[in-house]
Design a protein around this motif. Structure first.
Motif, PDB file in Angstrom:
ATOM      1  N   ASN A 244       0.816  -1.210   0.000  1.00 56.71           N
ATOM      2  CA  ASN A 244       0.000   0.000   0.000  1.00 56.71           C
ATOM      3  C   ASN A 244       0.855   1.268   0.000  1.00 56.71           C
ATOM      4  O   ASN A 244       0.464   2.286  -0.581  1.00 56.71           O
ATOM      5  CB  ASN A 244      -0.940  -0.008   1.199  1.00 56.71           C
ATOM      6  CG  ASN A 244      -1.974  -1.118   1.115  1.00 56.71           C
ATOM      7  OD1 ASN A 244      -2.174  -1.703   0.053  1.00 56.71           O
ATOM      8  ND2 ASN A 244      -2.633  -1.410   2.229  1.00 56.71           N
ATOM      9  N   ALA A 245       2.021   1.222   0.648  1.00 55.75           N
ATOM     10  CA  ALA A 245       2.931   2.371   0.611  1.00 55.75           C
ATOM     11  C   ALA A 245       3.431   2.605  -0.814  1.00 55.75           C
ATOM     12  O   ALA A 245       3.593   3.757  -1.243  1.00 55.75           O
ATOM     13  CB  ALA A 245       4.099   2.157   1.571  1.00 55.75           C
ATOM     14  N   ALA A 246       3.666   1.531  -1.549  1.00 55.17           N
ATOM     15  CA  ALA A 246       4.071   1.665  -2.951  1.00 55.17           C
ATOM     16  C   ALA A 246       2.946   2.280  -3.782  1.00 55.17           C
ATOM     17  O   ALA A 246       3.187   3.078  -4.696  1.00 55.17           O
ATOM     18  CB  ALA A 246       4.467   0.301  -3.516  1.00 55.17           C
ATOM     19  N   PHE A 247       1.704   1.912  -3.479  1.00 53.11           N
ATOM     20  CA  PHE A 247       0.553   2.513  -4.162  1.00 53.11           C
ATOM     21  C   PHE A 247       0.488   3.999  -3.848  1.00 53.11           C
ATOM     22  O   PHE A 247       0.235   4.825  -4.748  1.00 53.11           O
ATOM     23  CB  PHE A 247      -0.729   1.809  -3.725  1.00 53.11           C
ATOM     24  CG  PHE A 247      -1.982   2.376  -4.323  1.00 53.11           C
ATOM     25  CD1 PHE A 247      -2.368   2.058  -5.616  1.00 53.11           C
ATOM     26  CD2 PHE A 247      -2.787   3.246  -3.588  1.00 53.11           C
ATOM     27  CE1 PHE A 247      -3.522   2.591  -6.172  1.00 53.11           C
ATOM     28  CE2 PHE A 247      -3.943   3.779  -4.131  1.00 53.11           C
ATOM     29  CZ  PHE A 247      -4.317   3.450  -5.428  1.00 53.11           C
ATOM     30  N   GLN A 248       0.707   4.382  -2.591  1.00 48.56           N
ATOM     31  CA  GLN A 248       0.721   5.797  -2.226  1.00 48.56           C
ATOM     32  C   GLN A 248       1.818   6.538  -2.995  1.00 48.56           C
ATOM     33  O   GLN A 248       1.622   7.680  -3.423  1.00 48.56           O
ATOM     34  CB  GLN A 248       0.937   5.953  -0.718  1.00 48.56           C
ATOM     35  CG  GLN A 248      -0.253   5.525   0.120  1.00 48.56           C
ATOM     36  CD  GLN A 248       0.050   5.547   1.607  1.00 48.56           C
ATOM     37  OE1 GLN A 248       1.080   5.015   2.038  1.00 48.56           O
ATOM     38  NE2 GLN A 248      -0.832   6.154   2.397  1.00 48.56           N
ATOM     39  N   ASN A 249       2.958   5.903  -3.153  1.00 46.03           N
ATOM     40  CA  ASN A 249       4.047   6.511  -3.915  1.00 46.03           C
ATOM     41  C   ASN A 249       3.631   6.744  -5.359  1.00 46.03           C
ATOM     42  O   ASN A 249       3.937   7.797  -5.948  1.00 46.03           O
ATOM     43  CB  ASN A 249       5.278   5.601  -3.851  1.00 46.03           C
ATOM     44  CG  ASN A 249       6.453   6.156  -4.631  1.00 46.03           C
ATOM     45  OD1 ASN A 249       6.940   7.249  -4.357  1.00 46.03           O
ATOM     46  ND2 ASN A 249       6.916   5.404  -5.628  1.00 46.03           N
ATOM     47  N   THR A 278      -4.734  10.227   1.381  1.00 46.06           N
ATOM     48  CA  THR A 278      -4.500   9.403   0.194  1.00 46.06           C
ATOM     49  C   THR A 278      -5.746   9.317  -0.676  1.00 46.06           C
ATOM     50  O   THR A 278      -5.674   9.457  -1.913  1.00 46.06           O
ATOM     51  CB  THR A 278      -4.056   7.985   0.612  1.00 46.06           C
ATOM     52  OG1 THR A 278      -2.830   8.067   1.345  1.00 46.06           O
ATOM     53  CG2 THR A 278      -3.858   7.099  -0.606  1.00 46.06           C
ATOM     54  N   GLU A 279      -6.888   9.104  -0.062  1.00 47.16           N
ATOM     55  CA  GLU A 279      -8.131   9.017  -0.846  1.00 47.16           C
ATOM     56  C   GLU A 279      -8.400  10.330  -1.574  1.00 47.16           C
ATOM     57  O   GLU A 279      -8.833  10.325  -2.741  1.00 47.16           O
ATOM     58  CB  GLU A 279      -9.302   8.669   0.070  1.00 47.16           C
ATOM     59  CG  GLU A 279     -10.608   8.463  -0.682  1.00 47.16           C
ATOM     60  CD  GLU A 279     -11.758   8.089   0.233  1.00 47.16           C
ATOM     61  OE1 GLU A 279     -12.842   7.764  -0.286  1.00 47.16           O
ATOM     62  OE2 GLU A 279     -11.574   8.122   1.471  1.00 47.16           O
ATOM     63  N   ARG A 294     -17.493   7.083  -5.034  1.00 51.73           N
ATOM     64  CA  ARG A 294     -17.924   5.842  -4.392  1.00 51.73           C
ATOM     65  C   ARG A 294     -17.134   4.650  -4.917  1.00 51.73           C
ATOM     66  O   ARG A 294     -16.783   3.741  -4.155  1.00 51.73           O
ATOM     67  CB  ARG A 294     -19.423   5.630  -4.589  1.00 51.73           C
ATOM     68  CG  ARG A 294     -20.279   6.655  -3.857  1.00 51.73           C
ATOM     69  CD  ARG A 294     -21.754   6.339  -3.945  1.00 51.73           C
ATOM     70  NE  ARG A 294     -22.544   7.359  -3.275  1.00 51.73           N
ATOM     71  CZ  ARG A 294     -22.743   7.419  -1.961  1.00 51.73           C
ATOM     72  NH1 ARG A 294     -22.228   6.489  -1.182  1.00 51.73           N
ATOM     73  NH2 ARG A 294     -23.476   8.380  -1.436  1.00 51.73           N
ATOM     74  N   GLY A 295     -16.858   4.637  -6.208  1.00 51.24           N
ATOM     75  CA  GLY A 295     -16.071   3.549  -6.781  1.00 51.24           C
ATOM     76  C   GLY A 295     -14.659   3.522  -6.227  1.00 51.24           C
ATOM     77  O   GLY A 295     -14.100   2.458  -5.940  1.00 51.24           O
ATOM     78  N   ILE A 296     -14.072   4.712  -6.067  1.00 47.21           N
ATOM     79  CA  ILE A 296     -12.725   4.798  -5.487  1.00 47.21           C
ATOM     80  C   ILE A 296     -12.746   4.324  -4.039  1.00 47.21           C
ATOM     81  O   ILE A 296     -11.870   3.565  -3.614  1.00 47.21           O
ATOM     82  CB  ILE A 296     -12.203   6.246  -5.589  1.00 47.21           C
ATOM     83  CG1 ILE A 296     -11.895   6.588  -7.057  1.00 47.21           C
ATOM     84  CG2 ILE A 296     -10.965   6.442  -4.719  1.00 47.21           C
ATOM     85  CD1 ILE A 296     -11.573   8.047  -7.294  1.00 47.21           C
TER      86      ILE A 296
END
Length: 367
Positions: A244-249, A278-279, A294-296
């Motif tokens: 998840n940290a990689a996704f945030q990056n 993040t969202e 909502r999808g996100i």
């Protein structure tokens, strides 16, 4: 003749069934894993020679891996041993330096937050326990988290102020040889292979229980990682925190914003109209992603599962980020988290923890 013809299809079916069974019987069975005594011997050999009762540690680790159907290969064995060595130095219930002082500071902190006068706290700790000692004296004598946990349970049950200070919840939330989360163990007690004499909390402080639940937290979930160091980071920061940290990056790269790479993709309990950092950043990409708010939100709610790695949101964010960066981006990043605990007396991070354990892991593989 008519009767004979009627039997012919049944005979043909029976023949085919016989052939199929014969064919199935020729398929080789999967090779059995190594015998338990072989696994125990390998584990014992990898435990440092200076450790007492290496055979006992090896037996508990082998039993934990077998009960959870975790392959007892050198990588998994050494991962468990590395965490044990880092967290407790092979002590089932390790002594914590200055624990009475740390515990009293925590009590005073909670009292201050609730505006409870110090004199009232002192009076509560002067109450006599069933063994004749005051709770203050018992607090001064604790040496390990098991001691402190049991004392807190007694204070919550018997001292009126205890319920108010601790809200019925024991402040000791980790314990044992692998310092595993007690709520994690309590939520996953089904299938625990040993008889529970007291509670799962008590079992965590035993060698067998600490190793069982610690091994589960470390190895009991599938990951997309190619390096064990990210599993070690997850052990400290939570399942899939490195993914998840990689996704945030990637989100930060795609949006040009600065994000804390802590592995938390959703703010706990945040309403849809007040998203977390993040969202909120992901929503900046809504048009390019072809997704609404909502999808996100629904996609990010899967961030504690392996399937998030294969989700459309994950794939589209990385595609946007890599197109902007002009190069591939990592799919796993050690979260940037500063460790905070009354027991910690110096500044430590998840990265420090993961790298320390990884170094022990590599040494174990060489033994």
């Amino acid at each position: 003749m008519r009767a004979a013809n009627a039997l012919r299809p049944r005979l043909l079916l029976a023949g085919w069934a016989t052939l199929l069974l014969a064919a199935c019987s020729t398929v080789p069975a999967p090779p059995p894993g190594p015998a338990p005594d072989v696994v125990r011997a390998d584990i014992e050999r990898r435990i440092p020679a200076s450790i007492g009762d290496r055979a006992g540690w090896a037996a508990d680790i082998q039993a934990a891996l077998a009960a959870q159907r975790i392959e007892p290969n050198p990588e998994n064995i050494c991962a468990v041993l590395a965490v044990i060595e880092q967290e407790s130095g092979y002590r089932a219930d390790p002594v914590v330096p200055n624990l009475p002082r740390v515990a009293r500071q925590e009590i005073d902190r909670r009292a201050s937050a609730l505006h409870v006068p110090g004199l009232l706290v002192d009076a509560g700790l002067k109450i006599k326990a069933p063994d004749g000692r005051s709770y203050g004296d018992k607090l001064a004598g604790v040496r390990s988290e098991r001691d402190l946990s049991r004392l807190y349970e007694e204070i919550i049950e018997r001292v009126p102020l205890g319920q108010r200070l601790f809200a019925g919840k024991n402040p000791v939330q980790t314990g044992g040889a692998m310092q595993v989360s007690i709520p994690f163990a309590e939520a996953r007690a089904a299938g625990y292979p040993y008889p529970v004499q007291g509670s799962i909390r008590d079992e965590v402080f035993s060698r067998r229980g600490g190793v069982y639940f610690g091994s589960m937290h470390l190895l009991g979930y599938a990951t997309p990682y190619t390096r064990k160091v990210h599993r070690f980071a997850d052990y400290n920061a939570g399942w899939y925190a490195s993914r998840n940290a990689a996704f945030q990056n990637a989100v930060a790269t795609a949006t040009g914003t600065t994000l804390a790479l802590d592995g938390d993709l959703l703010a706990p309990g945040a309403p849809l109209d007040k998203p977390g950092q993040t969202e909120r950043a992901v929503r900046q990409l809504a048009g390019a992603l072809g997704m609404d708010e909502r999808g996100i939100r629904r996609a990010l709610e899967q961030a504690d599962q392996l399937g998030f790695s294969d989700s459309p949101l994950h794939a589209r964010v990385f595609a946007l980020a890599e197109a902007k960066a002009g190069k591939p981006l990592p799919r796993a990043v050690i979260p940037g988290i500063r460790l905070d605990s009354p027991k910690i007396t110096r500044e430590l991070t998840t990265e420090w923890f993961a790298n320390r354990v990884d170094g022990r892991y590599r040494q174990c593989l060489q033994r």
